[in-house]
Scaffold this active site. Structure first.
Site, PDB file in Angstrom:
ATOM      1  N   THR A 147       0.870  -1.291  -0.217  1.00  0.00           N
ATOM      2  CA  THR A 147       0.253   0.132   0.340  1.00  0.00           C
ATOM      3  C   THR A 147       0.811   1.308   0.622  1.00  0.00           C
ATOM      4  O   THR A 147       1.925   1.815  -1.209  1.00  0.00           O
ATOM      5  CB  THR A 147      -0.733  -0.117   1.057  1.00  0.00           C
ATOM      6  OG1 THR A 147      -0.554   0.098   2.311  1.00  0.00           O
ATOM      7  CG2 THR A 147      -1.832  -0.943   1.304  1.00  0.00           C
ATOM      8  N   SER A 171       1.137  -3.848   4.812  1.00  0.00           N
ATOM      9  CA  SER A 171       0.179  -2.403   4.630  1.00  0.00           C
ATOM     10  C   SER A 171       0.562  -0.658   4.579  1.00  0.00           C
ATOM     11  O   SER A 171       2.299  -1.214   5.033  1.00  0.00           O
ATOM     12  CB  SER A 171      -0.253  -2.815   6.064  1.00  0.00           C
ATOM     13  OG  SER A 171      -1.673  -3.888   5.695  1.00  0.00           O
ATOM     14  N   HIS A 172       0.797   0.166   5.470  1.00  0.00           N
ATOM     15  CA  HIS A 172       0.574   1.153   5.082  1.00  0.00           C
ATOM     16  C   HIS A 172       2.129   1.387   6.350  1.00  0.00           C
ATOM     17  O   HIS A 172       2.210   1.093   7.578  1.00  0.00           O
ATOM     18  CB  HIS A 172      -0.459   2.695   5.499  1.00  0.00           C
ATOM     19  CG  HIS A 172      -0.809   1.862   6.465  1.00  0.00           C
ATOM     20  ND1 HIS A 172      -0.646   2.605   8.023  1.00  0.00           N
ATOM     21  CD2 HIS A 172      -1.930   0.921   6.757  1.00  0.00           C
ATOM     22  CE1 HIS A 172      -1.565   2.128   8.846  1.00  0.00           C
ATOM     23  NE2 HIS A 172      -2.064   1.576   8.688  1.00  0.00           N
ATOM     24  N   ASP A 173       3.045   2.288   5.545  1.00  0.00           N
ATOM     25  CA  ASP A 173       4.025   2.771   6.755  1.00  0.00           C
ATOM     26  C   ASP A 173       4.954   1.715   7.182  1.00  0.00           C
ATOM     27  O   ASP A 173       4.933   1.945   8.207  1.00  0.00           O
ATOM     28  CB  ASP A 173       2.796   3.800   8.362  1.00  0.00           C
ATOM     29  CG  ASP A 173       2.539   4.632   7.184  1.00  0.00           C
ATOM     30  OD1 ASP A 173       2.986   5.753   7.059  1.00  0.00           O
ATOM     31  OD2 ASP A 173       1.266   4.924   7.662  1.00  0.00           O
TER      32      ASP A 173
END
Length: 218
Positions: free
Chosen positions: A121, A139-141
């Site tokens: 992402t 996933s994010h970050d």
């Protein structure tokens, strides 16, 4: 494709063969595998010759690029990358399956391999010589350090930090805001709900300490 130099892949086992399969899908020419074992030189694997060690192909140094992430073992990846750089061979570009969308807000280092069905992402940082295998969900970050190997079907929630040389086994899951220490291993199918220190094996649901890990080739 702008890439023109043929590739040579470190290793000739299962993962190296999958990297060769990925190269076929994205239109990169592979002219050989590398293996330090003398008895492997000259064998043909998946229609590709094993050329021997890097020292056996010094004459091709400026004519090929080397894929160092052709083995899953993070310590071996590091050794092969260092050897390739010391002998002044060119490092192959990161190999990314066409099904993978890489956001403009994410970054990937050199020499990594991202396989079919991986979901990345936003704001994902991927280091050098990383393997993210089929169907992993990133996933994010997330921050993924150099030489990390992520096996098929791994799930990383947001704000996860995977430090250098860690190995995440098939189908494991990491909860949000968790850190995995350098050169540690998470066993297949584990669920990690708290930080994992460096150089250990964690496994189980929930994951817990199993043993210390020694790292080769330091």
């Amino acid at each position: 494709m702008n890439h023109t130099k043929p590739l040579v892949i470190w290793g000739c086992g299962g993962h190296a063969r999958e990297v060769n399969h990925l190269c076929e899908q994205i239109g990169y020419e592979v002219v050989g595998f590398l293996d330090e074992r003398p008895e492997m030189k000259g064998k043909i694997i998946d229609d590709i010759p094993v050329l021997g060690d890097l020292t056996d192909i010094l004459s091709r140094r400026n004519h090929v690029e080397i894929v160092c992430a052709g083995v899953g073992d993070p310590a071996l990846k590091r050794r092969f990358a260092r050897k390739t750089i010391e002998l002044e061979f060119l490092i192959a570009p990161s190999l990314i399956h066409p099904s993978v969308y890489l956001s403009k807000r994410s970054r990937i280092g050199v020499g990594s391999v991202i396989c079919e069905g991986v979901i990345l992402t936003t704001q994902v940082e991927i280091g050098d010589f990383v393997i993210i295998n089929r169907g992993a969900n990133i996933s994010h970050d997330n921050q993924i350090g150099n030489y990390v190997t992520i096996a098929p079907g791994v799930n990383l929630a947001g704000h996860v930090v995977i430090q250098e040389g860690a190995y995440l086994g098939i189908g494991c899951s990491i909860r949000e805001k968790i850190g995995i220490g350098a050169w540690s291993m998470v066993g297949g199918g584990a669920f990690v709900n708290h930080d994992v220190p460096e150089r250990v094996l964690y496994a189980g649901v929930p994951a817990h300490f199993k043993k210390e890990r020694g790292i080769r080739d330091e």
